[in-house]
Design a protein around this motif. Structure first.
Motif, PDB file in Angstrom:
ATOM      1  N   ARG A   1     -14.576 -30.538  17.346  1.00 58.77           N
ATOM      2  CA  ARG A   1     -14.782 -29.210  17.936  1.00 58.77           C
ATOM      3  C   ARG A   1     -13.569 -28.766  18.751  1.00 58.77           C
ATOM      4  NH1 ARG A   1     -19.937 -26.811  18.935  1.00 58.77           N
ATOM      5  NH2 ARG A   1     -21.686 -27.909  17.989  1.00 58.77           N
TER       6      ARG A   1
ATOM      7  N   GLN B   1      -9.038 -21.682  19.653  1.00 57.84           N
ATOM      8  CA  GLN B   1      -9.852 -20.690  20.357  1.00 57.84           C
ATOM      9  C   GLN B   1      -9.666 -19.296  19.767  1.00 57.84           C
ATOM     10  OE1 GLN B   1     -12.116 -21.314  22.679  1.00 57.84           O
ATOM     11  NE2 GLN B   1     -12.643 -19.126  22.815  1.00 57.84           N
TER      12      GLN B   1
ATOM     13  N   TYR C   1     -12.509 -18.285  17.505  1.00 59.75           N
ATOM     14  CA  TYR C   1     -13.717 -17.830  18.201  1.00 59.75           C
ATOM     15  C   TYR C   1     -13.527 -16.427  18.775  1.00 59.75           C
ATOM     16  CZ  TYR C   1     -15.635 -22.569  17.939  1.00 59.75           C
ATOM     17  OH  TYR C   1     -16.130 -23.764  17.505  1.00 59.75           O
ATOM     18  N   ASP C   2     -12.345 -16.143  19.268  1.00 62.36           N
ATOM     19  CA  ASP C   2     -12.096 -14.808  19.808  1.00 62.36           C
ATOM     20  C   ASP C   2     -12.191 -13.750  18.716  1.00 62.36           C
ATOM     21  OD1 ASP C   2     -11.683 -15.975  22.266  1.00 62.36           O
ATOM     22  OD2 ASP C   2      -9.500 -16.078  22.044  1.00 62.36           O
TER      23      ASP C   2
ATOM     24  N   LYS D   1     -15.789 -13.306  17.821  1.00 62.04           N
ATOM     25  CA  LYS D   1     -16.526 -12.576  18.856  1.00 62.04           C
ATOM     26  C   LYS D   1     -16.309 -11.073  18.720  1.00 62.04           C
ATOM     27  CE  LYS D   1     -16.634 -14.594  22.760  1.00 62.04           C
ATOM     28  NZ  LYS D   1     -16.255 -15.137  24.100  1.00 62.04           N
TER      29      LYS D   1
ATOM     30  N   THR E   1     -21.564 -14.313  18.071  1.00 62.32           N
ATOM     31  CA  THR E   1     -21.694 -15.003  19.354  1.00 62.32           C
ATOM     32  C   THR E   1     -22.923 -15.892  19.319  1.00 62.32           C
ATOM     33  OG1 THR E   1     -22.971 -13.160  20.260  1.00 62.32           O
ATOM     34  CG2 THR E   1     -20.582 -13.127  20.618  1.00 62.32           C
TER      35      THR E   1
ATOM     36  N   SER F   1     -22.117 -17.790  16.073  1.00 62.16           N
ATOM     37  CA  SER F   1     -20.806 -18.425  16.183  1.00 62.16           C
ATOM     38  C   SER F   1     -20.847 -19.855  15.666  1.00 62.16           C
ATOM     39  CB  SER F   1     -20.336 -18.401  17.639  1.00 62.16           C
ATOM     40  OG  SER F   1     -19.104 -19.071  17.775  1.00 62.16           O
TER      41      SER F   1
ATOM     42  N   VAL G   1     -18.928 -20.105  12.196  1.00 64.81           N
ATOM     43  CA  VAL G   1     -17.574 -20.508  12.573  1.00 64.81           C
ATOM     44  C   VAL G   1     -17.488 -22.023  12.748  1.00 64.81           C
ATOM     45  CG1 VAL G   1     -15.720 -20.261  14.261  1.00 64.81           C
ATOM     46  CG2 VAL G   1     -17.145 -18.294  13.701  1.00 64.81           C
ATOM     47  N   THR G   2     -18.264 -22.550  13.686  1.00 61.35           N
ATOM     48  CA  THR G   2     -18.124 -23.970  14.034  1.00 61.35           C
ATOM     49  C   THR G   2     -18.524 -24.888  12.885  1.00 61.35           C
ATOM     50  OG1 THR G   2     -18.590 -23.440  16.347  1.00 61.35           O
ATOM     51  CG2 THR G   2     -18.780 -25.742  15.682  1.00 61.35           C
TER      52      THR G   2
END
Length: 305
Positions: free
Chosen positions: A192, A197, A200-201, A204, A209, A213, A217-218
């Motif tokens: 992770r 980052q 994630y931005d 978002k 979110t 998210s 994404v993850t």
């Protein structure tokens, strides 16, 4: 006759032995080759003595087809196969699922999270032998810590955890989860943390979110790592010996054995090492494809996030 052909005719033919020796030497010359031999020979000797020899000797011991007829007709072996399937299915999936969730928890910033992570890793840091022996005595039906706590706090008479097949097997699975979930959590936590980052931005901005998210994404970025860890955990768990041996001892009445502990029981308790090897080798049709799949996955995907 051309100049090239004159050179080729005049050049002596290379000896096969010398060509092979030159291939083995590679580009190493003089002292470099001597040092290479000095460092590699001990490793080759250890590999032959402690890896190759035991494997081929085991295959030789289990070569008789009559052994497998005897193994398959054994009721204890039949129960062991069921136990192994349940142990692997629950142990691998619950362990990695919990590790995936907990790795998200430990991603939160702050000293409290770091302190919790240090405490969480302690079960994995404790050696297996004292940890599993302690759990064995904690689950004792008469004077174990768990039943005494249930009686003292709530007046509840706890069950005999290790005297029934399914409660004993369940206790062993819980002990395995308690011991090894921190290890896989740390690996997934590292995975992770390697996700930039910026991803994630950007997600978002698109409205991803919270749960979205994680789902979009993850988890897709961790999918390759999660698959490789699943294969590794399955291979490790198929050969697990310590959990069952020190928590339940294979009891009650040899009803909680796994293939590894059954092999030891046949080899030492029954004085039939050939039968023990045969019992363990019945896992090879499952183990070998898993290893091949793992190697191919590592070669093609390289476990990249």
């Amino acid at each position: 006759m051309t100049a090239a052909s004159v050179v080729e005719v005049g050049r002596p033919a290379a000896r096969p032995g010398r060509s092979f020796w030159r291939y083995c030497r590679g580009n190493l010359k003089g002292s470099e080759f001597t040092w290479a031999l000095a460092f590699s020979v001990p490793y080759v000797a250890v590999f032959l003595a402690f890896v190759a020899y035991p494997v081929f000797y085991g295959l030789w011991m289990g070569r008789d087809p009559a052994l497998y007829s005897e193994v398959f007709s054994d009721v204890t072996y039949q129960d062991t196969v069921v136990n192994t399937l349940i142990f692997v299915a629950l142990g691998v999936n619950l362990k990695l699922f919990l590790a995936l969730l907990l790795s998200g928890l430990f991603m939160r910033p702050g000293w409290v999270t770091k302190a919790m992570l240090m405490l969480f890793v302690l079960p994995w840091a404790v050696p297996q032998l004292p940890a599993f022996i302690s759990l064995h005595w904690m689950l004792n039906g008469e004077w174990g810590l768990l039943n005494n706590a249930l009686w003292t706090l709530g007046g509840i008479e706890g069950p005999s955890w290790l005297n029934e097949r399914w409660t004993a097997l369940g206790s062993a699975i819980v002990a395995h989860l308690w011991k090894w979930t921190p290890f896989w959590t740390v690996i997934l936590l590292a995975g992770r943390m390697s996700i930039p980052q910026d991803i994630y931005d950007a997600a978002k901005v698109d409205g991803a979110t919270g749960l979205n998210s994680f789902l979009f994404v993850t988890f897709p970025l961790l999918a390759n790592l999660y698959l490789v860890l699943t294969l590794l955990a399955t291979i490790f768990l198929l050969g697990d010996f310590n959990t069952i041996y020190f928590v339940t001892g294979g009891g009650p009445n040899n009803e909680t054995h796994l293939l590894a502990t059954l092999g030891v029981r046949n080899a030492f308790d029954l004085a039939r090492p050939d039968l023990g090897v045969a019992a363990v080798m019945t896992a090879l049709p499952v183990l070998i494809p898993l290893v091949i799949i793992l190697m191919r996955k590592l070669k093609t995907a390289e476990v990249q996030l």
